[in-house]
Design a protein around this motif. Structure first.
Motif, PDB file in Angstrom:
ATOM      1  N   PHE A 195       0.824  -1.210   0.000  1.00 52.46           N
ATOM      2  CA  PHE A 195       0.000   0.000   0.000  1.00 52.46           C
ATOM      3  C   PHE A 195       0.858   1.261   0.000  1.00 52.46           C
ATOM      4  O   PHE A 195       0.534   2.242  -0.676  1.00 52.46           O
ATOM      5  CB  PHE A 195      -0.921   0.010   1.221  1.00 52.46           C
ATOM      6  N   GLY A 196       1.959   1.249   0.755  1.00 55.16           N
ATOM      7  CA  GLY A 196       2.782   2.449   0.890  1.00 55.16           C
ATOM      8  C   GLY A 196       3.938   2.542  -0.071  1.00 55.16           C
ATOM      9  O   GLY A 196       4.806   3.412   0.104  1.00 55.16           O
ATOM     10  N   ARG A 197       3.991   1.684  -1.083  1.00 56.35           N
ATOM     11  CA  ARG A 197       5.141   1.683  -1.981  1.00 56.35           C
ATOM     12  C   ARG A 197       5.279   2.993  -2.738  1.00 56.35           C
ATOM     13  O   ARG A 197       6.373   3.552  -2.846  1.00 56.35           O
ATOM     14  CB  ARG A 197       5.027   0.514  -2.963  1.00 56.35           C
ATOM     15  N   SER A 198       4.175   3.519  -3.258  1.00 58.46           N
ATOM     16  CA  SER A 198       4.267   4.786  -3.980  1.00 58.46           C
ATOM     17  C   SER A 198       4.676   5.918  -3.060  1.00 58.46           C
ATOM     18  O   SER A 198       5.413   6.827  -3.460  1.00 58.46           O
ATOM     19  CB  SER A 198       2.927   5.107  -4.645  1.00 58.46           C
ATOM     20  N   GLY A 199       4.214   5.884  -1.805  1.00 59.47           N
ATOM     21  CA  GLY A 199       4.609   6.909  -0.848  1.00 59.47           C
ATOM     22  C   GLY A 199       6.083   6.847  -0.512  1.00 59.47           C
ATOM     23  O   GLY A 199       6.739   7.887  -0.364  1.00 59.47           O
ATOM     24  N   VAL A 200       6.624   5.640  -0.384  1.00 60.79           N
ATOM     25  CA  VAL A 200       8.056   5.498  -0.111  1.00 60.79           C
ATOM     26  C   VAL A 200       8.874   6.007  -1.295  1.00 60.79           C
ATOM     27  O   VAL A 200       9.919   6.661  -1.112  1.00 60.79           O
ATOM     28  CB  VAL A 200       8.390   4.030   0.207  1.00 60.79           C
ATOM     29  N   ILE A 201       8.415   5.735  -2.516  1.00 55.36           N
ATOM     30  CA  ILE A 201       9.121   6.240  -3.699  1.00 55.36           C
ATOM     31  C   ILE A 201       9.093   7.769  -3.716  1.00 55.36           C
ATOM     32  O   ILE A 201      10.115   8.421  -3.978  1.00 55.36           O
ATOM     33  CB  ILE A 201       8.495   5.671  -4.979  1.00 55.36           C
ATOM     34  N   SER A 202       7.951   8.351  -3.414  1.00 56.31           N
ATOM     35  CA  SER A 202       7.862   9.808  -3.377  1.00 56.31           C
ATOM     36  C   SER A 202       8.759  10.389  -2.290  1.00 56.31           C
ATOM     37  O   SER A 202       9.436  11.405  -2.511  1.00 56.31           O
ATOM     38  CB  SER A 202       6.409  10.229  -3.141  1.00 56.31           C
ATOM     39  N   ALA A 203       8.767   9.760  -1.115  1.00 55.69           N
ATOM     40  CA  ALA A 203       9.634  10.231  -0.038  1.00 55.69           C
ATOM     41  C   ALA A 203      11.105  10.129  -0.421  1.00 55.69           C
ATOM     42  O   ALA A 203      11.904  11.024  -0.122  1.00 55.69           O
ATOM     43  CB  ALA A 203       9.359   9.426   1.233  1.00 55.69           C
ATOM     44  N   SER A 204      11.453   9.050  -1.086  1.00 52.49           N
ATOM     45  CA  SER A 204      12.848   8.882  -1.520  1.00 52.49           C
ATOM     46  C   SER A 204      13.235   9.945  -2.530  1.00 52.49           C
ATOM     47  O   SER A 204      14.364  10.467  -2.496  1.00 52.49           O
ATOM     48  CB  SER A 204      13.039   7.482  -2.122  1.00 52.49           C
ATOM     49  N   MET A 205      12.326  10.293  -3.426  1.00 55.62           N
ATOM     50  CA  MET A 205      12.640  11.328  -4.413  1.00 55.62           C
ATOM     51  C   MET A 205      12.786  12.691  -3.752  1.00 55.62           C
ATOM     52  O   MET A 205      13.607  13.514  -4.169  1.00 55.62           O
ATOM     53  CB  MET A 205      11.548  11.383  -5.486  1.00 55.62           C
ATOM     54  N   LEU A 206      11.999  12.961  -2.711  1.00 58.96           N
ATOM     55  CA  LEU A 206      12.184  14.207  -1.969  1.00 58.96           C
ATOM     56  C   LEU A 206      13.556  14.253  -1.318  1.00 58.96           C
ATOM     57  O   LEU A 206      14.254  15.275  -1.352  1.00 58.96           O
ATOM     58  CB  LEU A 206      11.085  14.356  -0.911  1.00 58.96           C
ATOM     59  N   GLY A 207      13.947  13.142  -0.702  1.00 59.61           N
ATOM     60  CA  GLY A 207      15.271  13.083  -0.104  1.00 59.61           C
ATOM     61  C   GLY A 207      16.372  13.204  -1.138  1.00 59.61           C
ATOM     62  O   GLY A 207      17.387  13.876  -0.921  1.00 59.61           O
ATOM     63  N   LEU A 208      16.193  12.560  -2.291  1.00 58.14           N
ATOM     64  CA  LEU A 208      17.197  12.643  -3.348  1.00 58.14           C
ATOM     65  C   LEU A 208      17.321  14.070  -3.879  1.00 58.14           C
ATOM     66  O   LEU A 208      18.428  14.523  -4.201  1.00 58.14           O
ATOM     67  CB  LEU A 208      16.832  11.689  -4.484  1.00 58.14           C
ATOM     68  N   GLY A 209      16.204  14.782  -3.956  1.00 57.57           N
ATOM     69  CA  GLY A 209      16.264  16.167  -4.398  1.00 57.57           C
ATOM     70  C   GLY A 209      17.089  17.030  -3.468  1.00 57.57           C
ATOM     71  O   GLY A 209      17.862  17.887  -3.921  1.00 57.57           O
ATOM     72  N   ARG A 210      16.954  16.799  -2.160  1.00 62.45           N
ATOM     73  CA  ARG A 210      17.788  17.560  -1.221  1.00 62.45           C
ATOM     74  C   ARG A 210      19.244  17.137  -1.309  1.00 62.45           C
ATOM     75  O   ARG A 210      20.150  17.970  -1.210  1.00 62.45           O
ATOM     76  CB  ARG A 210      17.278  17.379   0.205  1.00 62.45           C
ATOM     77  N   ALA A 211      19.493  15.850  -1.488  1.00 65.90           N
ATOM     78  CA  ALA A 211      20.876  15.376  -1.586  1.00 65.90           C
ATOM     79  C   ALA A 211      21.564  15.933  -2.822  1.00 65.90           C
ATOM     80  O   ALA A 211      22.747  16.299  -2.783  1.00 65.90           O
ATOM     81  CB  ALA A 211      20.904  13.853  -1.603  1.00 65.90           C
ATOM     82  N   LEU A 212      20.848  16.019  -3.944  1.00 58.43           N
ATOM     83  CA  LEU A 212      21.452  16.534  -5.163  1.00 58.43           C
ATOM     84  C   LEU A 212      21.810  18.011  -5.048  1.00 58.43           C
ATOM     85  O   LEU A 212      22.825  18.450  -5.592  1.00 58.43           O
ATOM     86  CB  LEU A 212      20.501  16.334  -6.351  1.00 58.43           C
ATOM     87  N   GLY A 213      20.991  18.778  -4.355  1.00 58.51           N
ATOM     88  CA  GLY A 213      21.207  20.220  -4.295  1.00 58.51           C
ATOM     89  C   GLY A 213      21.828  20.725  -3.018  1.00 58.51           C
ATOM     90  O   GLY A 213      21.937  21.948  -2.838  1.00 58.51           O
ATOM     91  N   GLU A 214      22.256  19.840  -2.117  1.00 60.11           N
ATOM     92  CA  GLU A 214      22.834  20.298  -0.849  1.00 60.11           C
ATOM     93  C   GLU A 214      24.165  21.012  -1.103  1.00 60.11           C
ATOM     94  O   GLU A 214      25.012  20.541  -1.862  1.00 60.11           O
ATOM     95  CB  GLU A 214      23.034  19.119   0.098  1.00 60.11           C
ATOM     96  N   THR A 215      24.358  22.131  -0.418  1.00 57.56           N
ATOM     97  CA  THR A 215      25.503  22.990  -0.712  1.00 57.56           C
ATOM     98  C   THR A 215      26.472  23.088   0.461  1.00 57.56           C
ATOM     99  O   THR A 215      27.593  22.572   0.415  1.00 57.56           O
ATOM    100  CB  THR A 215      25.023  24.399  -1.097  1.00 57.56           C
ATOM    101  N   MET A 216      26.051  23.765   1.537  1.00 54.83           N
ATOM    102  CA  MET A 216      26.999  24.138   2.586  1.00 54.83           C
ATOM    103  C   MET A 216      27.514  22.936   3.356  1.00 54.83           C
ATOM    104  O   MET A 216      28.699  22.874   3.718  1.00 54.83           O
ATOM    105  CB  MET A 216      26.333  25.134   3.546  1.00 54.83           C
ATOM    106  N   ALA A 217      26.653  21.975   3.625  1.00 58.30           N
ATOM    107  CA  ALA A 217      27.100  20.803   4.388  1.00 58.30           C
ATOM    108  C   ALA A 217      28.168  20.033   3.622  1.00 58.30           C
ATOM    109  O   ALA A 217      29.191  19.626   4.185  1.00 58.30           O
ATOM    110  CB  ALA A 217      25.906  19.905   4.704  1.00 58.30           C
ATOM    111  N   VAL A 218      27.956  19.849   2.312  1.00 60.10           N
ATOM    112  CA  VAL A 218      28.938  19.128   1.504  1.00 60.10           C
ATOM    113  C   VAL A 218      30.222  19.937   1.373  1.00 60.10           C
ATOM    114  O   VAL A 218      31.334  19.395   1.441  1.00 60.10           O
ATOM    115  CB  VAL A 218      28.343  18.813   0.120  1.00 60.10           C
ATOM    116  N   ALA A 219      30.113  21.240   1.187  1.00 58.96           N
ATOM    117  CA  ALA A 219      31.306  22.080   1.065  1.00 58.96           C
ATOM    118  C   ALA A 219      32.132  22.077   2.338  1.00 58.96           C
ATOM    119  O   ALA A 219      33.346  22.286   2.298  1.00 58.96           O
ATOM    120  CB  ALA A 219      30.898  23.504   0.708  1.00 58.96           C
TER     121      ALA A 219
END
Length: 352
Positions: free
Chosen positions: A253-277
């Motif tokens: 039931f929650g598979r689509s929700g987990v995929i959406s949550a993962s994509m939200l997390g991936l979006g932050r990981a791709l654009g993270e700036t100061m922590a990575v720097a």
């Protein structure tokens, strides 16, 4: 003597047929569609519905217009730098925008961005799903509520705080883990460690995993809480264990929700700036080992190089060109997620 059974009618009173004919032309109740409207299917729309529909349509059009304007601006600014670039923008392992002629490329930046994000997703998503299942289906209420509140607070911590914690605490304490990985898995070449500070893509991936963990956990927890209780109770009544209920009812039931949550997390990981720097020692060299310094990310390179970019040259336009690539990667990732969710009807929630 027989009596006349015909009812008497006072002068001016309508007859029964006239009364029936008059009743058919009476007014309808407020809010009730007339027979003509019902037959034509054109019931009147209330003003509130029209206003809400217009606002929703306007918000959607505005969002598309903003995204289009961002794409146009980035493309326009990047075209100047790309026209003067003497290297291949996609494959050059160098970033020297102040040279004459300028030579720069995004091969190292794309590699570092994707590798650090993949490390973060591999580490964070399984842990986040486990925490979400524990809060929603295993933990008692007295423990679940404070734990969920703590997870919510972690999502509100600023990026620079994570970066300072990573530089002052995480980096010094990862040396032992790096040595252990080198002893047992160094033969693979991926976990070969040459010593020194643990400022590598693997460290950046671990920090990004910690940062996206609250986002994936919170969204997944809310999705798991909406799973059909009747199915769970029916499975328990048939003798299924708690894990079997989760595996057969909750997770599908929650598979689509987990995929959406993962994509939200991936979006932050791709654009993270100061922590990575803060935790990464960038260099325009692709290192096969994840434990040695090397590589960089789009956001980190923009944050580190924007101040030194000369206003009279093409430095800023080159950085904008790299930002355009990151913009395109983010759109492609989100589009891929939508395709995965819509691939099967039961994932998209059409049967809900």
């Amino acid at each position: 003597m027989p009596t006349d059974s015909t009812p008497t009618r006072t002068p001016g009173e309508p007859s029964a047929p006239e009364t029936l004919r008059a009743g058919t032309t009476g007014t309808t109740a407020p809010g009730e569609a007339t027979s003509g409207e019902a037959a034509s299917g054109k019931a009147k729309t209330r003003p509130g519905d029209r206003i809400f529909s217009g606002l929703s349509r306007g918000a959607g059009i505005t969002l598309l217009a903003i995204m289009a304007s961002i794409a146009v601006f980035l493309s326009w600014q990047a075209s100047t730098a790309l026209a003067e670039n003497e290297g291949n923008f996609l494959t050059t392992f160098e970033w020297n925008v102040n040279a004459d002629p300028p030579v720069f490329g995004i091969a190292v930046l794309a590699y570092g961005t994707l590798v650090s994000s993949v490390i973060a997703m591999v580490l964070a998503v399984p842990v986040a799903v486990g925490i979400a299942l524990f809060i929603s289906h295993y933990a008692p209420r007295k423990l679940a509520s404070p734990l969920a509140y703590i997870i919510d607070l972690l999502a509100a911590v600023p990026s620079i705080v994570y970066g300072l914690w990573g530089a002052l605490f995480l980096v010094p304490h990862l040396t032992g883990l790096y040595e252990w990985l080198d002893d047992y898995f160094g033969w693979t070449g991926i976990f070969e460690y040459n010593g020194g500070a643990a400022r590598s893509l693997f460290t950046a991936g671990i920090l990004l995993a910690i940062m996206i963990l609250p986002i994936v956990t919170n969204v997944s927890r809310e999705v798991f809480r909406q799973s059909p209780k009747m199915q769970e109770e029916a499975a328990l009544a048939l003798g299924a264990t708690r894990w079997e209920v989760i595996r057969m009812s909750v997770l599908p039931f929650g598979r689509s929700g987990v995929i959406s949550a993962s994509m939200l997390g991936l979006g932050r990981a791709l654009g993270e700036t100061m922590a990575v720097a803060t935790v990464l020692s960038p260099s325009f060299v692709i290192n096969a080992s994840l434990l040695n310094p090397g590589g960089g990310t789009f956001a980190q390179n923009i944050a580190s190089s924007f101040k030194e970019a000369s206003p009279g040259g093409i430095g800023r336009e080159a950085l904008i060109a790299s930002g355009l690539v990151l913009f395109v990667i983010t759109l492609l990732v989100n589009g891929l997620a939508r395709l995965i969710i819509a691939r099967r009807k039961e994932y998209s929630g059409a049967n809900a």
